[in-house]
Design a protein around this motif. Structure first.
Motif, short mmCIF file in Angstrom:
data_model
loop_
_atom_site.label_atom_id
_atom_site.label_comp_id
_atom_site.label_asym_id
_atom_site.label_seq_id
_atom_site.Cartn_x
_atom_site.Cartn_y
_atom_site.Cartn_z
N GLY A 206 0.78 -1.08 0.11
CA GLY A 206 0.66 -0.26 -0.04
C GLY A 206 0.33 1.10 -0.79
N ASP A 207 2.26 0.87 0.06
CA ASP A 207 3.49 2.35 -0.19
C ASP A 207 3.18 2.61 -1.64
N LEU A 208 2.24 3.42 -2.14
CA LEU A 208 1.46 3.36 -3.57
C LEU A 208 3.29 4.89 -3.80
N ASP A 209 3.86 5.99 -3.03
CA ASP A 209 4.18 6.49 -2.88
C ASP A 209 5.93 6.10 -3.45
N ALA A 210 6.15 4.72 -3.38
CA ALA A 210 7.47 4.19 -3.86
C ALA A 210 7.80 3.84 -5.21
N ARG A 211 9.12 5.01 -5.17
CA ARG A 211 8.91 4.59 -6.79
C ARG A 211 10.50 4.10 -7.22
N LEU A 212 10.74 3.73 -8.29
CA LEU A 212 11.75 3.58 -8.78
C LEU A 212 13.32 4.89 -9.31
N SER A 213 14.01 4.73 -9.34
CA SER A 213 15.42 5.75 -9.92
C SER A 213 16.31 4.84 -10.27
N ILE A 214 16.06 3.85 -11.25
CA ILE A 214 16.65 3.74 -12.51
C ILE A 214 16.96 4.11 -14.13
N ASN A 215 17.56 4.26 -14.49
CA ASN A 215 17.92 5.62 -15.02
C ASN A 215 18.07 4.50 -16.72
N SER A 216 18.63 3.35 -16.48
CA SER A 216 18.58 3.17 -18.23
C SER A 216 17.86 2.65 -19.20
N ASN A 217 18.20 2.86 -19.88
CA ASN A 217 17.64 3.29 -21.66
C ASN A 217 17.59 1.43 -22.08
N ASP A 218 18.01 0.70 -21.19
CA ASP A 218 17.54 -1.07 -21.73
C ASP A 218 16.39 -2.77 -21.12
N GLU A 219 16.28 -3.46 -20.94
CA GLU A 219 15.12 -3.87 -20.75
C GLU A 219 14.92 -3.64 -19.10
N ILE A 220 15.96 -3.36 -18.43
CA ILE A 220 15.74 -3.07 -17.01
C ILE A 220 15.37 -1.99 -16.94
#
Ligand SMILES: Nc1ncnc2c1ncn2[C@@H]1O[C@H](COP(=O)(O)OP(=O)(O)OP(=O)(O)O)[C@@H](O)[C@H]1O
Ligand SMILES: [Mg+2]
Length: 469
Positions: A206-220
């Protein structure tokens, strides 16, 4: 390592391949070196033997001695044998008791004038390359002796083992280097995955504010983006749902309070004139209609959520449907002093769809147009294009901000929350209309300018079988 499962597996595979390649390469190089040395040595021994036999061709003692000396210089041993295979003379550290390199078959070959070469290991395990040739006499009548040349492989073997050591050492070095690099790669690969796991777990609780900070432009990177989008959608869904429940309870409470209050007034005859009573009854009527509208929308929505909506499709005439819808909304438009114009093209092909549902969609758009327009006019177009037929509803109302345009089709979404409450809307109309339309294979488009007006268009693909009316 358990933490880095993927990295571990990947590392293991890469490492196994690496070890395999390294081992086979090492073995190949080792084999190459060994063969090279062996061939060189064998050629050398053969050449020396030819040399020595040539020198020994005129057998006198001084030459023999010289020969034995030469042999010492050349780091080889030489052995003279007679035709019975007995040693006549020898040089170097030859053990005269170990004459197993003189084989009777070879002796026969030699004394018939042919050369022999072989490999031999003495009692102490030392390996020799052996070459033998007959020594022709001057008369070349018969052969009285033959010459064996034995060359120890001791030096060669130590060179080869030095090369081997070097190979093993560089192999181990390369292996360790690869291990390090793989560890780093595994870290780089698994870190974002672990981050994703943590964030999705947070989202799940339920912590919907959690975000990822991954900026690679591949599949990941694109997976991370998809997770972020999902979190945003969930967040919006949660917010609108919360808002919806708040609105719903408010929307329900208001008419119910009115119904309760005014019906009590009428029941207890707390009015002075009949006119006043009619006014109260009118309010009761209005509020029950409002309640009905809300409950209908909620039912419709619930049915759609469960995928239980059923269409009764047939060939329908959009001209008729547009006329009906416009007629139904005319009164409301007149009440607000809005002009309602229709522009219907003459021959519109029949469309395969659900007539009642399509009318419902159109009424929805018309109601919105009336609801959100204070002055001016509403124009309804029914036209055909080469590939589709469309109905457009244009108003001269308050308009919708551009950044909110994609959101108005979401359930419970209302531009400016106060706006619709003022008008009695719940933000369900368009989402229901759009879904109904899409179920019939149609689509809905919208363009709008704040303060100028809004244009909704519904499109139906033209069917080849559609007959012209
Ligand atoms: N023609 C229009 N002009 C300006 N704003 C509009 C127009 N049509 C829709 N909107 C905006 O889009 C929002 C969503 O419309 P929708 O029809 O889904 O809900 P509603 O009209 O508020 O309620 P409901 O139709 O369920 O009674 C509205 O609240 C309104 O702010
Ligand atoms: Mg509406």
């Amino acid at each position: 390592m358990r933490r880095n499962r993927i990295g571990f597996k990947l590392g293991l595979v890469i490492l196994s391949v690496f070890v395999l390649v390294l081992t086979s390469l090492g073995l190949a190089i080792d084999r190459m070196f060994t063969n090279f040395y062996n061939t060189e040595k064998r050629t050398e021994v053969d050449e020396l033997t030819t040399h020595f036999t040539m020198m020994a061709e005129s057998p006198n003692i001084s030459t023999d001695r010289m020969l034995l000396k030469f042999a010492d210089f050349s780091n080889v041993s030489i052995v003279y044998i007679d035709e019975k295979g007995n040693i006549q003379a020898h040089s170097g550290e030859i053990d005269p008791s170990d004459t197993s390199f003189i084989r009777s078959g070879d002796v026969k070959t030699l004394f018939t004038g042919n050369a022999v070469s072989l490999e031999y290991t003495n009692k102490d395990g030392e390996r020799y390359f052996v070459a033998a040739r007959p020594i022709p006499t001057e008369s070349e009548q018969e052969i009285t002796s033959s010459l064996y040349v034995l060359s120890s492989t001791k030096h060669m073997d130590s060179s080869i083992s030095a090369v081997r050591k070097l190979l093993v050492l560089s192999g181990v070095g390369a292996f360790l280097l690869a291990l390090g690099i793989i560890w780093i790669i595994a870290q780089i690969l698994s870190r974002p995955l672990l981050q994703m796991r943590d964030v999705t777990r947070k989202i799940a609780v339920g912590d919907l504010d959690a975000r990822l900070s991954i900026n690679s432009n591949d599949e990941i990177g694109s997976l991370a983006e998809a997770i972020n989008n999902l979190a945003e959608d969930l967040q919006r869904y949660r917010d609108t749902r919360q808002e919806f429940f708040a609105n719903i309870s408010h929307e329900l409470r208001t008419p119910i309070t009115y119904l309760e209050g005014y019906s009590k007034v009428v029941k207890d005859r707390l009015y002075d004139t009949d006119e006043e009573r009619d006014q109260y009854l009118d309010i009761i009527h209005q509020e029950s209609l409002r309640l009905q509208h809300l409950v209908n929308d909620l039912f419709e929505l619930a049915k759609m959520e469960e995928g239980k909506i059923s269409l009764s499709s047939e060939w329908i005439d959009l001209t008729e449907i547009t006329d009906n819808a416009v007629r139904k909304i005319q009164l409301k438009a007149n009440d607000k002093g809005l002009q309602l114009n229709t522009h219907i093209s003459r021959s519109i092909p029949l469309i395969y769809g659900d007539g009642l549902r399509t009318e419902q969609v159109l009424i929805n758009l018309l109601e919105n147009a009336v609801r959100y327009t204070e002055k001016g006019e509403i124009n309804v177009y029914l036209q055909e294009e080469p590939t589709y037929v469309y109905i457009a509803v244009e108003d001269t109302g308050i308009g919708i901000p551009e950044d909110e345009l994609p959101l108005i089709f979401e359930r419970f979404y209302r531009v400016e929350k106060s706006r619709s409450r003022l008008h009695g809307g719940t933000g369900l109309g368009l989402s229901i209309a759009k879904r109904l339309l899409e179920l019939q294979g149609g689509e809905m488009l919208v363009t709008s300018t704040i303060g100028i007006g809004t244009r909704f268009e519904i499109r139906f693909m033209r069917d080849e079988q559609g007959e012209h009316t």
